[in-house]
Write an enzyme that holds these catalytic residues in place. Structure first.
Site, PDB file in Angstrom:
ATOM      1  N   CYS A 142      -2.844  15.173  20.221  1.00 14.04           N
ATOM      2  CA  CYS A 142      -3.677  16.378  20.133  1.00 14.04           C
ATOM      3  C   CYS A 142      -3.935  16.988  21.507  1.00 14.04           C
ATOM      4  CB  CYS A 142      -5.000  16.057  19.459  1.00 14.04           C
ATOM      5  SG  CYS A 142      -4.773  15.886  17.696  1.00 14.04           S
ATOM      6  N   HIS A 183       0.796  -1.235   0.000  1.00  5.91           N
ATOM      7  CA  HIS A 183       0.000   0.000   0.000  1.00  5.91           C
ATOM      8  C   HIS A 183       0.825   1.281   0.000  1.00  5.91           C
ATOM      9  CE1 HIS A 183       0.292   1.190   4.336  1.00  5.91           C
ATOM     10  NE2 HIS A 183       0.639  -0.079   4.460  1.00  5.91           N
ATOM     11  N   THR A 239      -4.663 -19.684   3.344  1.00 10.38           N
ATOM     12  CA  THR A 239      -4.987 -19.765   1.917  1.00 10.38           C
ATOM     13  C   THR A 239      -4.436 -18.510   1.248  1.00 10.38           C
ATOM     14  OG1 THR A 239      -6.966 -21.032   2.372  1.00 10.38           O
ATOM     15  CG2 THR A 239      -6.900 -19.861   0.256  1.00 10.38           C
TER      16      THR A 239
HETATM   17  N1  PMP Z   1       8.322  -0.304   8.174  1.00  6.43           N
HETATM   18  C1  PMP Z   1       8.308   0.985   7.813  1.00  6.43           C
HETATM   19  C2  PMP Z   1       9.616   1.678   7.592  1.00  6.43           C
HETATM   20  C3  PMP Z   1       7.100   1.653   7.630  1.00  6.43           C
HETATM   21  O1  PMP Z   1       7.110   2.941   7.263  1.00  6.43           O
HETATM   22  C4  PMP Z   1       5.882   0.967   7.833  1.00  6.43           C
HETATM   23  C5  PMP Z   1       4.552   1.667   7.665  1.00  6.43           C
HETATM   24  N2  PMP Z   1       4.466   2.925   8.251  1.00  6.43           N
HETATM   25  C6  PMP Z   1       5.955  -0.384   8.202  1.00  6.43           C
HETATM   26  C7  PMP Z   1       7.170  -0.978   8.355  1.00  6.43           C
HETATM   27  C8  PMP Z   1       4.706  -1.188   8.446  1.00  6.43           C
HETATM   28  O2  PMP Z   1       3.949  -1.289   7.285  1.00  6.43           O
HETATM   29  P1  PMP Z   1       2.470  -1.875   7.351  1.00  6.43           P
HETATM   30  O3  PMP Z   1       1.653  -0.934   8.163  1.00  6.43           O
HETATM   31  O4  PMP Z   1       2.039  -1.926   5.947  1.00  6.43           O
HETATM   32  O5  PMP Z   1       2.551  -3.182   7.994  1.00  6.43           O
END
Ligand code: PMP
Length: 382
Positions: free
Chosen positions: A323, A201, A237
């Site tokens: 915040c 993502h 799976t």
């Molecule tokens: N490692 C690093 C350097 C990240 O920036 C992130 C996401 N912020 C992650 C690991 C973890 O990724 P995810 O949330 O997709 O598991």
């Protein structure tokens, strides 16, 4: 102001349309379980195999070195737990840096509780890892070293290639890199790691897709047990559509690498130059950080309040501060680099995909200036 300005791409980016198309098409046509031995299962397995082959080609590794997973968090957990559990008879010393993402840091802390001899490498404000400290720690009982390639808060690019060479010269340890913020953004030489984590993502893939590269000779235990999918390393799976969509995301990220990088450099240097002119701002990201991340801190204002105000004006950025004025959120990455608590509490991260226009940068600077003058300085923090 109506136009959304999204400078939070290191958190996640919008899924690419072509990636969603791949997901839908494969879901519709190849819905069978890729482990099933009937024709539909075999066809799904062929799609999976193609996705694996395509990804392996882009990452310059072998097809059977890819383990499909759900996220970089899972990849980091599997790499650390898997290597430590499997190799603990050889030694108990494991090394990482003090700048890692929680999905590495928290696993190392867990290993510390289990009796591993854990060490955290220091680094400076310029993103230089203390390689003398690493060198002094490299005894024969080191079994694992984990280092991020690009830091998610500051954009530091750690010299993992050099660290890898040092580790290999003196030990038999396995070397892992967390490349979550580096894939599709910085060059990664596949000769200089044993394991690599990434998440789909961050590059336009679907949330819930990710992988671990595990080179052939790495001794790894699974952390999930069950049907033995993914060569026994990840029972569950396999989602053929997600894996195929990840292959599309990686292809798109690699084929637009230079074009996006050029745009990221442009917006980054525009913002850097203009942020420098604002008295309340201290730039954190060094000039040689990845162009996709630009971090700065506010000397007199609360970052959380400015971020909320910007969000009300359709500008989306990231902070580590809480915040509520009672809670003290801060960036340990920035604090551990040697900055004051005040700056670590009031840092702001801008992060890009490489599709941003300078006009968005201009609006951001204008809005930031208005926000800083609209909102009173936080005198309690002085
Ligand atoms: N490692 C690093 C350097 C990240 O920036 C992130 C996401 N912020 C992650 C690991 C973890 O990724 P995810 O949330 O997709 O598991």
């Amino acid at each position: 102001m109506n136009k959304e300005i999204y400078f939070d791409c290191a958190s996640t980016v919008k899924t690419e349309k072509e990636v969603l198309d791949t997901f839908l098409n494969i879901s519709n046509q190849y819905y069978a379980n890729s482990s099933s031995t009937h024709r539909l299962g075999i066809e799904a397995d062929e799609i999976l195999s193609k996705a694996r082959e395509q990804i392996a080609r882009y990452l310059c590794v072998k097809k059977d070195e890819i383990i499909f997973l759900s996220s970089a968090t899972e990849a980091n957990n599997l790499a650390i737990q898997g290597v430590c559990n499997r190799n603990s008879k050889r030694g108990k010393r494991i090394i990482t840096t003090a700048a890692e993402h929680p999905s590495v840091m928290e696993v190392f802390k867990q290993k510390e509780k289990e009796g591993f001899d854990v060490h955290y490498l220091n680094y400076d404000k310029y993103g230089n890892i203390d390689l003398n400290q690493l060198n002094a720690l490299l005894t024969k009982d080191v079994i694992f070293v984990s280092m991020m390639k690009v830091n998610n808060e500051t954009g530091y690019i750690f010299d993992t290639d050099k660290a890898y060479k040092m580790v290999k010269e003196k030990t038999d340890a396995f070397f892992h890199i967390d490349a979550t913020q580096a894939i599709g953004k910085e060059k990664i030489d596949s000769s200089y790691y044993d394991l690599l984590s990434m998440s789909g993502h961050k590059i336009g893939g679907i949330k819930g897709s990710g992988l671990l590269v595990k080179k052939k000779d790495v001794l790894l235990s699974p952390i999930l047990f069950g049907g033995g999918q993914e060569d026994g390393y990840r029972s569950s799976t396999v989602s053929t559509p997600l894996c195929a969509s990840l292959a599309t995301a990686i292809r798109l990220a690699y084929s637009t690498f230079d074009k996006r990088r050029e745009k990221a450099l442009k917006i980054n240097s525009y913002l850097r130059e203009n942020l420098k002119k604002i008295d309340e701002v201290e730039i954190i990201s060094p000039i040689d950080a990845t162009p996709y991340i630009l971090s700065f801190a506010l000397k007199k204002h609360k970052a959380s309040i400015i971020s909320e105000d910007l969000s009300n004006h359709n500008i989306f950025i990231s902070t580590k501060s809480a915040c509520s004025s009672k809670e003290k959120g801060y960036s340990y990455v920035i604090k551990n680099a040697g900055y004051s608590q005040l700056l670590a509490e009031n840092s702001i991260r801008l992060s890009f995909s490489g599709k941003e226009e300078i006009e968005e940068g201009e609006i951001f600077i204008q809005e930031l200036k208005s926000s800083l003058s609209r909102i009173l300085e936080d005198r309690h923090e002085q």
